[in-house]
Scaffold this motif. Structure first.
Motif, short mmCIF file in Angstrom:
data_model
loop_
_atom_site.label_atom_id
_atom_site.label_comp_id
_atom_site.label_asym_id
_atom_site.label_seq_id
_atom_site.Cartn_x
_atom_site.Cartn_y
_atom_site.Cartn_z
N TYR A 134 0.84 -1.20 0.00
CA TYR A 134 0.00 0.00 0.00
C TYR A 134 0.88 1.25 0.00
O TYR A 134 0.57 2.24 -0.67
CB TYR A 134 -0.91 0.02 1.22
CG TYR A 134 -2.19 -0.78 1.06
CD1 TYR A 134 -2.91 -0.76 -0.14
CD2 TYR A 134 -2.71 -1.53 2.12
CE1 TYR A 134 -4.09 -1.48 -0.28
CE2 TYR A 134 -3.89 -2.25 1.98
CZ TYR A 134 -4.57 -2.22 0.78
OH TYR A 134 -5.74 -2.92 0.64
N TYR A 135 1.95 1.22 0.77
CA TYR A 135 2.86 2.37 0.81
C TYR A 135 3.49 2.60 -0.56
O TYR A 135 3.56 3.72 -1.05
CB TYR A 135 3.95 2.15 1.86
CG TYR A 135 4.88 3.34 1.97
CD1 TYR A 135 4.61 4.37 2.87
CD2 TYR A 135 6.00 3.44 1.16
CE1 TYR A 135 5.44 5.48 2.96
CE2 TYR A 135 6.83 4.55 1.23
CZ TYR A 135 6.55 5.56 2.13
OH TYR A 135 7.37 6.66 2.19
N GLU A 136 3.94 1.52 -1.17
CA GLU A 136 4.59 1.63 -2.47
C GLU A 136 3.64 2.20 -3.52
O GLU A 136 4.08 2.93 -4.43
CB GLU A 136 5.10 0.25 -2.91
CG GLU A 136 5.79 0.22 -4.27
CD GLU A 136 7.13 0.92 -4.28
OE1 GLU A 136 7.71 1.07 -5.37
OE2 GLU A 136 7.62 1.31 -3.20
N THR A 137 2.35 1.89 -3.39
CA THR A 137 1.36 2.39 -4.36
C THR A 137 0.68 3.68 -3.89
O THR A 137 -0.33 4.09 -4.46
CB THR A 137 0.30 1.30 -4.63
OG1 THR A 137 -0.29 0.88 -3.38
CG2 THR A 137 0.92 0.10 -5.31
N GLU A 138 1.25 4.28 -2.83
CA GLU A 138 0.82 5.59 -2.32
C GLU A 138 -0.59 5.59 -1.73
O GLU A 138 -1.26 6.62 -1.69
CB GLU A 138 0.96 6.66 -3.41
CG GLU A 138 2.39 6.82 -3.92
CD GLU A 138 2.53 7.94 -4.93
OE1 GLU A 138 1.51 8.56 -5.29
OE2 GLU A 138 3.67 8.18 -5.38
N HIS A 139 -1.03 4.44 -1.24
CA HIS A 139 -2.29 4.37 -0.48
C HIS A 139 -1.91 4.45 1.01
O HIS A 139 -1.94 3.45 1.73
CB HIS A 139 -3.03 3.07 -0.80
CG HIS A 139 -3.56 3.01 -2.21
ND1 HIS A 139 -2.82 2.50 -3.25
CD2 HIS A 139 -4.75 3.40 -2.74
CE1 HIS A 139 -3.52 2.57 -4.37
NE2 HIS A 139 -4.70 3.13 -4.09
N TYR A 140 -1.55 5.65 1.44
CA TYR A 140 -0.92 5.80 2.74
C TYR A 140 -1.86 5.52 3.92
O TYR A 140 -1.43 4.96 4.93
CB TYR A 140 -0.31 7.20 2.86
CG TYR A 140 0.76 7.47 1.82
CD1 TYR A 140 1.84 6.60 1.67
CD2 TYR A 140 0.67 8.56 0.97
CE1 TYR A 140 2.81 6.82 0.71
CE2 TYR A 140 1.65 8.80 0.01
CZ TYR A 140 2.71 7.93 -0.12
OH TYR A 140 3.67 8.15 -1.07
N GLU A 141 -3.11 5.90 3.81
CA GLU A 141 -4.05 5.64 4.90
C GLU A 141 -4.24 4.13 5.09
O GLU A 141 -4.27 3.62 6.22
CB GLU A 141 -5.39 6.31 4.62
CG GLU A 141 -5.35 7.84 4.63
CD GLU A 141 -5.17 8.41 6.03
OE1 GLU A 141 -5.29 7.65 7.01
OE2 GLU A 141 -4.90 9.62 6.14
N LYS A 142 -4.38 3.42 3.97
CA LYS A 142 -4.52 1.96 4.05
C LYS A 142 -3.25 1.32 4.58
O LYS A 142 -3.30 0.35 5.34
CB LYS A 142 -4.87 1.39 2.67
CG LYS A 142 -6.27 1.72 2.19
CD LYS A 142 -6.56 1.04 0.86
CE LYS A 142 -7.99 1.30 0.40
NZ LYS A 142 -8.29 0.63 -0.89
N LYS A 188 4.21 10.50 5.93
CA LYS A 188 3.52 10.80 4.68
C LYS A 188 2.13 11.40 4.91
O LYS A 188 1.71 12.27 4.14
CB LYS A 188 3.38 9.52 3.84
CG LYS A 188 4.68 9.03 3.23
CD LYS A 188 5.17 9.98 2.15
CE LYS A 188 6.39 9.43 1.44
NZ LYS A 188 6.91 10.38 0.40
N ILE A 189 1.43 10.94 5.93
CA ILE A 189 0.08 11.46 6.17
C ILE A 189 0.08 12.65 7.13
O ILE A 189 -0.97 13.16 7.49
CB ILE A 189 -0.86 10.35 6.69
CG1 ILE A 189 -0.39 9.79 8.03
CG2 ILE A 189 -0.99 9.24 5.66
CD1 ILE A 189 -1.28 8.68 8.58
N GLY A 190 1.28 13.07 7.53
CA GLY A 190 1.40 14.30 8.31
C GLY A 190 1.23 14.15 9.80
O GLY A 190 1.09 15.15 10.52
N ASN A 191 1.28 12.93 10.31
CA ASN A 191 1.16 12.71 11.75
C ASN A 191 2.55 12.65 12.38
O ASN A 191 3.08 11.57 12.65
CB ASN A 191 0.38 11.43 12.03
CG ASN A 191 -0.10 11.34 13.47
OD1 ASN A 191 0.51 11.94 14.36
ND2 ASN A 191 -1.16 10.60 13.69
#
Length: 218
Positions: free
Chosen positions: A113-121, A149-152
């Motif tokens: 998921y990270y590699e495909t930029e689905h960061y929340e998942k 990446k998600i700003g946390n």
């Protein structure tokens, strides 16, 4: 914090697959079990020798026989990830997790998921993996990376601090140091910098104490 990009997605997958219990088979007749064992040997050999088509056929045959074999789905996901067939890899890891949730399959799913930029998942998958097993620094570093990446930032730093507690290596401490600097946490950064310096000094001291063995003429 660009230094967190040191985490290599496929490298993480390769390291964590040791947790997958490939030999655990469903309750099935002995004759079928023997065939599955042989197929696993073919799959392992195929992946070791980079004969991925051979390994894929063996794994798919295993799943034709034992359709709820979570280990086979997980290993097939790894195979697809190596070929950058990320959609198929995600499908396999999701199925593996639904059949038998494990820290490895969930972590691998998070990496894809990270590699495909689905960061929340990715964050959700990493968090679920940590709930099952939180004693590996690599899992916390991966969770830190996706939270960046998600700003946390707060959770990113907390995850890195946990990674350092588990594995106080120069690499993990450097990642945390950079996070402290980026967040303006000067006091924490100074303390950690001193700790890194002590680790480096100790490493140098250990190397200097190693002496060449004396040459003895016999």
């Amino acid at each position: 914090m660009s230094s967190l990009s040191l985490l290599v997605v496929l490298g993480g997958i390769a390291i964590l697959t040791g947790k997958v219990r490939d030999t655990e088979l469903s309750p099935i007749p002995r004759k079928v079990s023997d065939r599955l064992s042989k197929l696993w040997e073919v799959a392992h050999q195929g992946m070791r020798e980079n004969r991925l088509l051979r390994a894929e056929k063996a794994l798919l045959t295993i799943l034709n026989i034992d359709e709820k074999n979570a280990a086979a789905y997980n290993r097939l996901g790894i195979l697809y990830a190596k070929q950058k067939e990320f959609k198929d890899a995600i499908d396999c890891f999701e199925i593996a997790s639904s059949i038998e949730p494990s820290a490895s399959s969930l972590h691998n799913l998070g990496l894809i998921y990270y590699e495909t930029e689905h960061y929340e998942k990715a964050a959700t998958a990493f968090e679920q993996a940590l709930k099952l097993e939180d004693e590996l620094a690599a899992r916390h570093i991966a969770f830190a990376k996706v939270n960046e990446k998600i700003g946390n930032k707060a959770l990113m730093i907390k995850s890195l601090e946990k990674a350092v507690d588990l594995e106080p290596s120069k690499e993990s401490m450097t990642l945390l140091l950079n996070a402290y600097v980026d967040a303006g946490m000067e006091d924490e950064a100074k303390i950690l910098q001193k700790k890194i310096g002590r680790v480096e000094t100790k490493a140098v001291s250990t190397r200097t104490r190693v002496k060449r063995p004396k040459r003895v003429v016999v």
